[in-house]
Design an enzyme around this catalytic site. Structure first.
Site, PDB file in Angstrom:
ATOM      1  N   CYS B 123       0.800  -1.223   0.000  1.00  0.00           N
ATOM      2  CA  CYS B 123       0.000   0.000   0.000  1.00  0.00           C
ATOM      3  C   CYS B 123       0.829   1.267   0.000  1.00  0.00           C
ATOM      4  CB  CYS B 123      -0.933   0.012   1.193  1.00  0.00           C
ATOM      5  SG  CYS B 123      -0.045   0.032   2.745  1.00  0.00           S
ATOM      6  N   SER B 124       2.121   1.182  -0.229  1.00  0.00           N
ATOM      7  CA  SER B 124       2.937   2.389  -0.288  1.00  0.00           C
ATOM      8  C   SER B 124       3.033   3.133   1.023  1.00  0.00           C
ATOM      9  CB  SER B 124       2.432   3.361  -1.362  1.00  0.00           C
ATOM     10  OG  SER B 124       2.144   2.680  -2.534  1.00  0.00           O
ATOM     11  N   CYS B 125       3.023   2.426   2.143  1.00  0.00           N
ATOM     12  CA  CYS B 125       3.273   3.172   3.363  1.00  0.00           C
ATOM     13  C   CYS B 125       4.754   3.539   3.407  1.00  0.00           C
ATOM     14  CB  CYS B 125       2.769   2.479   4.623  1.00  0.00           C
ATOM     15  SG  CYS B 125       3.327   0.839   4.863  1.00  0.00           S
TER      16      CYS B 125
END
Lengths: 141, 219
Positions: B123-125
């Site tokens: 999720c692109s954290c």
């Protein structure tokens, strides 16, 4: 970073904006901030949001590099926003009918941001035939 | 009266089914976020200025300078370096204005024979507290998948960082509980500089790991 110029193709790094990225559009900033604020205030655990976000991203993942930076950012935050909406509705925080109706009100201009800016209420909405207003007509018989 | 079939009368028996895709087709995102904000403020889940405060913080205050300050301190203070590698966030809070209670950040140190690269495949954290908002490419499907499958090719072809073959690349996939940040090696030409001077030599790209700063590259 002299070797940056020898990059063979525009590719990924061409999606770079400035060294310190900011938000591309107000709605992207707002969607980001709402999710962060709710988690900070304990409305949900960050993991819960993150799971939703991962699911949105996975569902829509076509592995294509978006055409440009703007498209890529919009794409990412659209998923972010959808994840947030889904989470809030499924947690029962918001009711879908209410959310849809409120969204429509903003879309057609019955409401605007002035409602949460202190001291800037001009109560101008609803002019075009909204029945929500009591104009104080005195229907005395 | 016994009734073992699901209720089909009056109210919906299902949990609130919300068709986000349809919602998204019908309304532009500006109206959607406004509606969320408006309803959440009404329900007192959000204060009216919380959103603007957070936006301002991320646009103007939090940025890679936080991470750069941490790295510069670690380069000049070996004890600090040890604390940073052991307890990322609490050490970071010693030198930067960050909230220790948010998601933990583990700092991983490059070495002469080892290079670290950070990604979040799901999720692109991102280590927001230390690096600010992520660059656009960090969030793309291509970066997220290729960082794991072919990090060496990714670094060379997309970012012009051609790591030598004897350098081992370790890829760190962020999770909801843990984010990563890379502690690059200090470039030899900066030896003897003060912490303040060093801050300007630490790049965001090096703290993600798509750039190396010191040694280990071909050519």
């Amino acid at each position: 970073m002299a070797d940056r110029d020898e990059r063979p193709s525009p590719g990924l790094a061409a999606l770079e904006g400035e060294e310190t990225p900011t938000f591309d559009a107000p709605w992207q900033a707002r969607a980001f901030a709402i999710a962060v604020a709710l988690s900070a205030d304990g409305a949900y655990e960050w993991d819960a949001f993150q799971d939703r976000l991962a699911a949105e991203i996975e569902q829509a993942d076509d592995s294509a590099v978006p055409a440009d930076r703007t498209a890529s950012e919009a794409d990412y935050y659209r998923r972010w926003l959808a994840a947030l909406e889904r989470l809030l509705v499924s947690d029962g925080v918001l009711e879908s009918g209410t959310l849809t109706e409120r969204t429509r009100e903003f879309a057609v201009g019955d409401r605007d941001a002035s409602e949460w800016v202190e001291g800037e209420h001009d109560h101008d909405h609803g002019a075009a035939g909204s029945d929500a207003h009591d104009h104080g007509h005195d229907h005395s018989r | 009266m016994t009734d073992d079939s699901p209720a089909t009368t009056d109210t919906e028996s299902e949990p609130d089914e919300f068709d986000v895709d349809e919602h998204a087709r019908e309304h532009d995102p500006e109206a959607r976020v406004r509606a969320l904000q408006s309803l959440l403020i009404e329900q007192e889940l959000l204060s009216s200025d919380a959103v603007d405060d957070i936006i301002a913080t991320y646009e103007h205050e939090i940025g890679p300078k936080n991470g750069a300050r941490v790295v510069a301190r670690a380069w000049t203070d070996p004890d600090y370096r040890d604390r940073l590698l052991a307890e990322g966030m609490s050490a970071a809070a010693e030198v930067a204005d960050v909230d220790e209670d948010v998601v933990d950040i583990e700092v991983v140190a490059n070495a002469p024979d080892e290079h670290h690269l950070v990604v979040c495949t799901l999720c692109s954290c991102y280590p927001w507290a230390l690096l600010g908002l992520p660059p656009t490419w960090y969030k793309t499907p291509e970066y997220r998948s290729r960082a794991v499958k072919d990090p060496r090719g990714l670094l060379r072809e997309e970012f012009g960082t051609d790591l030598s073959d004897d350098l081992e690349i370790r890829v760190h996939d962020s999770t909801s509980e843990l984010r990563y940040m890379v502690l690059p090696q200090q470039p030899p030409e900066t030896e003897g500089m003060t912490e303040d001077e060093l801050v300007d030599h630490v790049t965001r790209d090096a703290m993600i790991g798509i750039d190396r700063l010191a040694g280990g590259q071909n050519g």
